[in-house]
Design an enzyme around this catalytic site. Sequence first.
Site, mmCIF file in Angstrom:
data_model
loop_
_atom_site.group_PDB
_atom_site.id
_atom_site.type_symbol
_atom_site.label_atom_id
_atom_site.label_comp_id
_atom_site.label_asym_id
_atom_site.label_seq_id
_atom_site.Cartn_x
_atom_site.Cartn_y
_atom_site.Cartn_z
ATOM 1 N N LYS A 55 0.838 -1.203 0.000
ATOM 2 C CA LYS A 55 0.000 0.000 0.000
ATOM 3 C C LYS A 55 0.875 1.256 0.000
ATOM 4 O O LYS A 55 2.077 1.179 0.309
ATOM 5 C CB LYS A 55 -0.911 -0.020 1.229
ATOM 6 N N TYR A 275 15.502 30.041 10.173
ATOM 7 C CA TYR A 275 14.242 30.734 10.473
ATOM 8 C C TYR A 275 13.974 30.777 11.971
ATOM 9 O O TYR A 275 14.235 29.814 12.686
ATOM 10 C CB TYR A 275 13.073 29.990 9.812
HETATM 11 C C1 LIG Z 1 -0.352 -1.744 6.912
HETATM 12 C C2 LIG Z 1 -0.898 -3.044 7.392
HETATM 13 C C3 LIG Z 1 -0.070 -4.181 7.459
HETATM 14 C C4 LIG Z 1 1.424 -4.111 7.264
HETATM 15 O O1 LIG Z 1 1.988 -3.609 8.465
HETATM 16 P P1 LIG Z 1 3.573 -3.532 8.682
HETATM 17 O O2 LIG Z 1 3.705 -3.107 10.102
HETATM 18 O O3 LIG Z 1 4.067 -2.526 7.721
HETATM 19 O O4 LIG Z 1 4.117 -4.880 8.420
HETATM 20 C C5 LIG Z 1 -0.662 -5.394 7.758
HETATM 21 N N1 LIG Z 1 -2.000 -5.476 8.025
HETATM 22 C C6 LIG Z 1 -2.806 -4.403 8.028
HETATM 23 C C7 LIG Z 1 -4.241 -4.547 8.350
HETATM 24 C C8 LIG Z 1 -2.278 -3.144 7.724
HETATM 25 O O5 LIG Z 1 -3.072 -2.062 7.743
#
Ligand SMILES: *Cc1c(COP(=O)(O)O)cnc(C)c1O
Length: 388
Positions: A55, A275
Amino acid sequence: MTMPFKAQTSSSAASSTASNAAATGLVSIDLKQIGQNWANLQALVGPAQCGAVVKADAYGLGADKVIPALVRAGCKTFFIATPSEAEETRARAPNAVIYALDGLVSGAERDFARLGVRPILSTFAQVEAWDNYSRSKRQRLPAGLHIDTGLNRLGLGARDARRLAGDETLRASLDLTLVMSHLACADNPADGKNRDQLLAFETLSALFRGVPRSLAASDGLMLGKPYQFDLVRPGYALYGGQASQSNPAPVTPVVTVTAAILSFSDVAPGETVGYSATWRANRPSRIATVAAGYADGVPRSASAPDGRPAAQVRIAGVLCPIVGRVSMDLITVDVTDLGHRLEQVSHATLIGPGLTIEDAGYAADTIGYEILTRLGRRFERVYLDDGA
Ligand SMILES: *Cc1c(COP(=O)(O)O)cnc(C)c1O
């Protein structure tokens, strides 16, 4: 490991289309190591299957490159979040099983069905909507089912799970190919909530006899065999991240970020840098100005070390603190102690050997996940060993 900065855009054995413009920064991503990380996790969890969470553009690293590398490594099951990620994932992994973690976003039925992407249904209404759509197409379209076991974020609660399991008509018409849940505290093996969720998942998933089960992400799979079930869903660990400090995964970092040093300036005691004049020199100081800012993924929160150790970058092999505010395009780094070592130096390493994404996250009051997913798009990207 650290290559001369100027040579990289032209001579790297990478597939990126090197632009002609001089790059101010470089993100190098080791695709071979991503494949190796997946293979290491697969070896660890077997006979369970290791999937891959890709994702958010493969955690910011480029789904178009990362997904084919994982396919070549042997990965057969991918997880995305949103419908917008479905098309590219299917294009890059034509034969894989693909699940959408955000579930059946309203209106996504057609695209999911066309692409053969399986929503992970997370409400009773989504279950009914997917079932209705499948019936209207006279097909049994496969889907996953998300059961909530205590994260209270997504998934059917215990009551809805029992209601669905007891609805024989609906159960018979649904093609459930995965039942999953997600852990809240898996980064801390000592947290009792892990065991509570494990027991709840065992009880509720048993209502769907014969359907493959998945509970663990990167941190959860390190909790041991009882948490691995039929399929694990790592994302972060594939990209070299250590989700749990106390339970390191058998993976190696894959990302290096470097940026050009634009200038050095000498600052007298009492003078300020940046800044809002937040940093004041208390000795004659040498400041390196580096071409990386929050638009490139250096969080602005890395500028205010309120109790935290200062964020650091590596220059001439030495860790040096960021001083003053991180701005959009620039950071300023105290290199006073480097002396003659500055003579040949042209760049700073922001992420690399001895400077993990976890270090960068901690120094900015965030986590390595956010460092990865916010890496800017302005730097040149080089993909090492993409096998293409
Ligand atoms: C993002 C996600 C993962 C992967 O998690 P990591 O900590 O990056 O391994 C797995 N399951 C769900 C439901 C997620 O939202």
